[in-house]
Design a protein around this motif. Structure first.
Motif, PDB file in Angstrom:
ATOM      1  N   GLU A 181       0.835  -1.206   0.000  1.00 36.77           N
ATOM      2  CA  GLU A 181       0.000   0.000   0.000  1.00 36.77           C
ATOM      3  C   GLU A 181       0.868   1.254   0.000  1.00 36.77           C
ATOM      4  OE1 GLU A 181      -2.774   2.474   3.081  1.00 36.77           O
ATOM      5  OE2 GLU A 181      -2.459   0.348   3.424  1.00 36.77           O
ATOM      6  N   LEU A 182       1.914   1.239   0.800  1.00 37.86           N
ATOM      7  CA  LEU A 182       2.797   2.406   0.911  1.00 37.86           C
ATOM      8  C   LEU A 182       3.564   2.645  -0.377  1.00 37.86           C
ATOM      9  CD1 LEU A 182       4.166   1.827   4.534  1.00 37.86           C
ATOM     10  CD2 LEU A 182       2.445   3.490   3.796  1.00 37.86           C
ATOM     11  N   THR A 183       3.831   1.581  -1.125  1.00 39.31           N
ATOM     12  CA  THR A 183       4.557   1.741  -2.390  1.00 39.31           C
ATOM     13  C   THR A 183       3.611   1.969  -3.563  1.00 39.31           C
ATOM     14  OG1 THR A 183       4.557  -0.670  -2.705  1.00 39.31           O
ATOM     15  CG2 THR A 183       6.472   0.309  -1.594  1.00 39.31           C
ATOM     16  N   GLY A 184       2.304   1.995  -3.274  1.00 42.76           N
ATOM     17  CA  GLY A 184       1.326   2.287  -4.323  1.00 42.76           C
ATOM     18  C   GLY A 184       0.894   1.079  -5.119  1.00 42.76           C
ATOM     19  N   ARG A 185       1.303  -0.103  -4.736  1.00 42.37           N
ATOM     20  CA  ARG A 185       0.889  -1.321  -5.438  1.00 42.37           C
ATOM     21  C   ARG A 185      -0.198  -2.010  -4.623  1.00 42.37           C
ATOM     22  NH1 ARG A 185       6.117  -4.731  -6.100  1.00 42.37           N
ATOM     23  NH2 ARG A 185       6.427  -3.932  -3.974  1.00 42.37           N
ATOM     24  N   ASP A 186      -1.433  -1.777  -5.002  1.00 37.57           N
ATOM     25  CA  ASP A 186      -2.581  -2.270  -4.221  1.00 37.57           C
ATOM     26  C   ASP A 186      -3.121  -3.557  -4.843  1.00 37.57           C
ATOM     27  OD1 ASP A 186      -4.672  -2.440  -2.436  1.00 37.57           O
ATOM     28  OD2 ASP A 186      -5.964  -1.147  -3.625  1.00 37.57           O
ATOM     29  N   ASP A 187      -3.469  -4.515  -4.037  1.00 32.89           N
ATOM     30  CA  ASP A 187      -4.049  -5.768  -4.510  1.00 32.89           C
ATOM     31  C   ASP A 187      -5.191  -6.144  -3.575  1.00 32.89           C
ATOM     32  OD1 ASP A 187      -4.695  -8.331  -5.350  1.00 32.89           O
ATOM     33  OD2 ASP A 187      -2.621  -8.887  -5.744  1.00 32.89           O
ATOM     34  N   TRP A 188      -6.418  -6.123  -4.083  1.00 32.97           N
ATOM     35  CA  TRP A 188      -7.587  -6.404  -3.261  1.00 32.97           C
ATOM     36  C   TRP A 188      -7.545  -7.803  -2.670  1.00 32.97           C
ATOM     37  CZ3 TRP A 188     -10.460 -10.513  -5.102  1.00 32.97           C
ATOM     38  CH2 TRP A 188     -10.283 -10.842  -6.456  1.00 32.97           C
ATOM     39  N   ARG A 189      -6.856  -8.732  -3.347  1.00 31.05           N
ATOM     40  CA  ARG A 189      -6.779 -10.098  -2.835  1.00 31.05           C
ATOM     41  C   ARG A 189      -5.996 -10.174  -1.528  1.00 31.05           C
ATOM     42  NH1 ARG A 189      -4.937 -12.193  -8.681  1.00 31.05           N
ATOM     43  NH2 ARG A 189      -3.761 -10.260  -8.372  1.00 31.05           N
ATOM     44  N   ASP A 190      -5.022  -9.289  -1.364  1.00 24.49           N
ATOM     45  CA  ASP A 190      -4.266  -9.278  -0.113  1.00 24.49           C
ATOM     46  C   ASP A 190      -5.137  -8.851   1.058  1.00 24.49           C
ATOM     47  OD1 ASP A 190      -1.755 -10.164  -1.018  1.00 24.49           O
ATOM     48  OD2 ASP A 190      -1.313  -8.199  -1.831  1.00 24.49           O
ATOM     49  N   ASP A 191      -6.045  -7.902   0.819  1.00 26.57           N
ATOM     50  CA  ASP A 191      -6.968  -7.492   1.876  1.00 26.57           C
ATOM     51  C   ASP A 191      -7.864  -8.652   2.297  1.00 26.57           C
ATOM     52  OD1 ASP A 191      -6.170  -4.946   2.409  1.00 26.57           O
ATOM     53  OD2 ASP A 191      -7.566  -3.978   1.038  1.00 26.57           O
ATOM     54  N   ILE A 192      -8.341  -9.424   1.322  1.00 27.36           N
ATOM     55  CA  ILE A 192      -9.196 -10.571   1.641  1.00 27.36           C
ATOM     56  C   ILE A 192      -8.414 -11.601   2.448  1.00 27.36           C
ATOM     57  CG2 ILE A 192     -10.457 -12.533   0.662  1.00 27.36           C
ATOM     58  CD1 ILE A 192     -11.245 -10.725  -1.660  1.00 27.36           C
TER      59      ILE A 192
END
Length: 325
Positions: A181-192
């Motif tokens: 998140e801090l590096t700007g690479r967001d992945d919704w699967r990681d939140d799940i």
């Protein structure tokens, strides 16, 4: 500040009040949910809900004499998803492959069915120029979308961790997701994977509740709301959907109004199931013609859909919120 405002109603605070024999189990279950480690439990839920959905759509399409071959697809897919969910309980690989792709296909099938139900209403005399009459008397408009609920849960479950995975591993994944998140690479699967999907789950709860409420309204409208209890899901629909939408902006709403409304919806679903079963038994023949009366009496599983809305609301209450983007 009022006493209510000071009251801590978060899941972690309330689980402390669970009686001693079950307190440890409740705390463990909550920790698993908040860390995203409940793939096996969710897989069983997928299997159970898919089986019930398959029975519901099976006899609804039986009423329509399976006039279109596409009417067989949800019945077949619900059976496949039931088996896939059961297999996912035992196998991580089955969860991440068979259940995941069956769930995606079932979601697409629900959207296709929604299109066919819209077309079915349009083809009735007067079409969409007589929306109220044709929605009430035509194919249930939102039923195919509600059918996709088990598939949606299957997609979620396929990305979760398993109960036996270590808590340390969950914390490592959580830290990794934060770094992305801090590096700007967001992945919704990681939140799940780490149990952080409350806001997106609340959107699903709100939409699902509206669809179930609409189905309840035109189903009960057919018999002119003969019993006052038939108004209960209609009145609870804006409460639960509003609570879910309010939870998007306010964690306080997520910890107070959302669980309260969800519990009411679950209770209402159980009460509704009792009345639907009673309605079936009161039809001519009663217990002597169970199959016929189930097919042509009040839909026996319909109130469970409203209870499912409450269950989804409770799940949204128990999981963690997404990180601030």
């Amino acid at each position: 500040m009022s006493v209510l405002a000071k009251l801590d109603t978060s899941p972690k605070a309330l689980v402390k009040f669970v009686p001693p024999p079950f307190g440890g189990l409740a705390r463990t279950a909550l920790d698993h949910m908040r860390q995203g480690r409940f793939q096996r439990s969710m897989s069983l839920m997928v299997a159970a809900t898919s089986a019930v959905s398959g029975l519901e759509v099976g006899y609804e399409h039986y009423r329509g004499s399976y006039s279109n071959p596409v009417m067989y697809t949800p019945v077949i897919l619900s059976g496949v998803l039931t088996v896939a969910g059961a297999a996912a309980f035992f196998s991580r690989r089955a969860a991440e492959t068979w259940m995941r792709w069956t769930s995606w296909i079932t979601l697409v099938d629900g959207l296709v069915g929604f299109g066919f139900h819209i077309r079915g209403i349009k083809r009735k005399p007067g079409g969409w120029r007589m929306p109220m009459t044709n929605i009430v008397m035509g194919p249930p408009l939102f039923a195919p979308l509600l059918f996709g609920t088990s598939a949606y849960l299957g997609v979620l479950a396929s990305y979760l961790q398993r109960e036996e995975d270590s808590a340390a591993g969950s914390k490592l994944l959580d830290a990794k997701a934060l770094g992305m998140e801090l590096t700007g690479r967001d992945d919704w699967r990681d939140d799940i994977r780490v149990g952080r999907f409350q806001k997106h789950f609340c959107v699903v709860v709100a939409a699902y509740t509206v669809c179930v409420g609409a189905e309840s309204f035109y189903s009960h409208y057919k018999n002119n709301f003969q019993y006052k209890i038939q108004w209960s899901p209609i009145l609870l629909t804006p409460l639960l959907s509003g609570a879910a939408l309010g939870a998007l902006k306010s964690e306080r709403v997520a910890n107070t109004l959302l669980p309260a409304a969800s519990v009411l919806a679950m209770i209402d679903g159980v009460v509704g199931t009792y009345f639907h079963v009673r309605g079936i038994l009161k039809k001519p023949g009663g217990r002597k013609k169970p199959l016929y009366n189930t097919l042509y009496g009040p839909p026996i599983f319909a109130p469970m859909l409203f209870a499912a809305a409450g269950m989804l609301g409770m799940m949204a209450y128990l999981v963690r919120r997404e990180r601030t983007r």
